[in-house]
Design an enzyme around this catalytic site. Sequence first.
Site, short mmCIF file in Angstrom:
data_model
loop_
_atom_site.label_atom_id
_atom_site.label_comp_id
_atom_site.label_asym_id
_atom_site.label_seq_id
_atom_site.Cartn_x
_atom_site.Cartn_y
_atom_site.Cartn_z
N HIS A 1 39.57 29.80 36.61
CA HIS A 1 40.97 29.58 36.97
C HIS A 1 41.18 29.84 38.46
O HIS A 1 40.39 30.52 39.11
CB HIS A 1 41.89 30.50 36.16
CG HIS A 1 41.68 31.97 36.44
ND1 HIS A 1 40.58 32.67 35.98
CD2 HIS A 1 42.43 32.86 37.14
CE1 HIS A 1 40.67 33.93 36.37
NE2 HIS A 1 41.78 34.06 37.09
N ASP B 1 44.29 31.53 40.66
CA ASP B 1 45.36 32.45 40.29
C ASP B 1 46.75 31.83 40.39
O ASP B 1 47.09 31.16 41.38
CB ASP B 1 45.31 33.70 41.18
CG ASP B 1 44.21 34.67 40.78
OD1 ASP B 1 43.80 34.64 39.61
OD2 ASP B 1 43.76 35.44 41.65
N HIS C 1 37.71 31.10 40.08
CA HIS C 1 36.85 32.24 39.82
C HIS C 1 36.84 32.58 38.34
O HIS C 1 37.70 32.14 37.57
CB HIS C 1 37.23 33.46 40.67
CG HIS C 1 38.64 33.93 40.48
ND1 HIS C 1 39.73 33.31 41.06
CD2 HIS C 1 39.16 34.97 39.76
CE1 HIS C 1 40.84 33.92 40.74
NE2 HIS C 1 40.53 34.94 39.94
N ARG D 1 44.01 44.44 42.51
CA ARG D 1 44.23 43.17 43.21
C ARG D 1 45.57 43.17 43.91
O ARG D 1 46.59 43.57 43.35
CB ARG D 1 44.19 42.00 42.22
CG ARG D 1 44.20 40.64 42.90
CD ARG D 1 44.22 39.51 41.86
NE ARG D 1 45.59 39.19 41.46
CZ ARG D 1 45.88 38.38 40.42
NH1 ARG D 1 44.92 37.89 39.66
NH2 ARG D 1 47.14 38.11 40.12
#
Length: 307
Positions: free
Chosen positions: A96, A98, A255, A270
Amino acid sequence: MPTSLRVVKLGARIGARIDGVDLAAGVDPHTASQINAALLEHKVVFFRDQHDLDDDGQLAFAQALGTPTTAHPTVTSRGRQFLPIDSRFDKANSWHTDVTFVDRIPKASILRAIALPPYGGTTTWANTETAYEQLPPPLRALVENLWAVHTNQYDYATLHDEPGATPTDEQRAYRDEFVSDYYETEHPVVRVHPETGKRVLLLGHFIKRFVGLGATESATLFNLLQARVTKLENTIRWSWQLGDVALWDNRATQHYAVADYDDQYRRLNRITLAGDIPVDIHGRHSRPIVGDASTYSEVVTPIALAS
């Protein structure tokens, strides 16, 4: 540029390590510019041995590179600025990009290792710019005029559970929160990168369907294009160590966090940088269908590099 900053290329198509930078000591504008240039060239860059970097330092690094978003459009219970990537709640084991279910796709993300399993838990990135460049002309002609519907109902956390596995209460709560507000956006399958001017593929598992195609045709075409993106030669796989920081261009990569560490604990923090609204090769912008992402992120359009 500080003479100590060194960019070490790790793969032919994607990935580099940046040495000689102490992120905890702060990043001046010139160094930030050099890091951003390396990011644009290599798509994902890694920093080792950043053991003194804490949440405040990670936020300061993000602010040196751009404008941080809130943690997530819908997952808001675990912090406002940082999204804990916590294996107790979810495992992002699906390819995907983000937050593509909103109109303002993030520029980049910065991920810092907090707790790692004794084995497994690697992350793999793929280059969507070279995936586009290597398409044969008939496929290029198709995808350059193709749009897709992205939605957070297609959560990567629910797509790849082990067969027969029963989600825990924590996982159910996370997934309920993930879809607590519904978003749906139409994006071009080929977007123009706002800084490099390069064409990149915009795909990933938040896609519900392609505009104008049915479910079966959409699935077939999706799998064909994804196979181009995730070809092994187009990827890099990172084995995490404590003190590691990864920075990736969310506009030119996908990723996948490899869930190969059994029930061991894994956590990374994150923080995400605000990006622009994608534009296709004809100058048409992505279109929000359902949902208002203005409280999640500003729209930040960078100045394109000279071609």
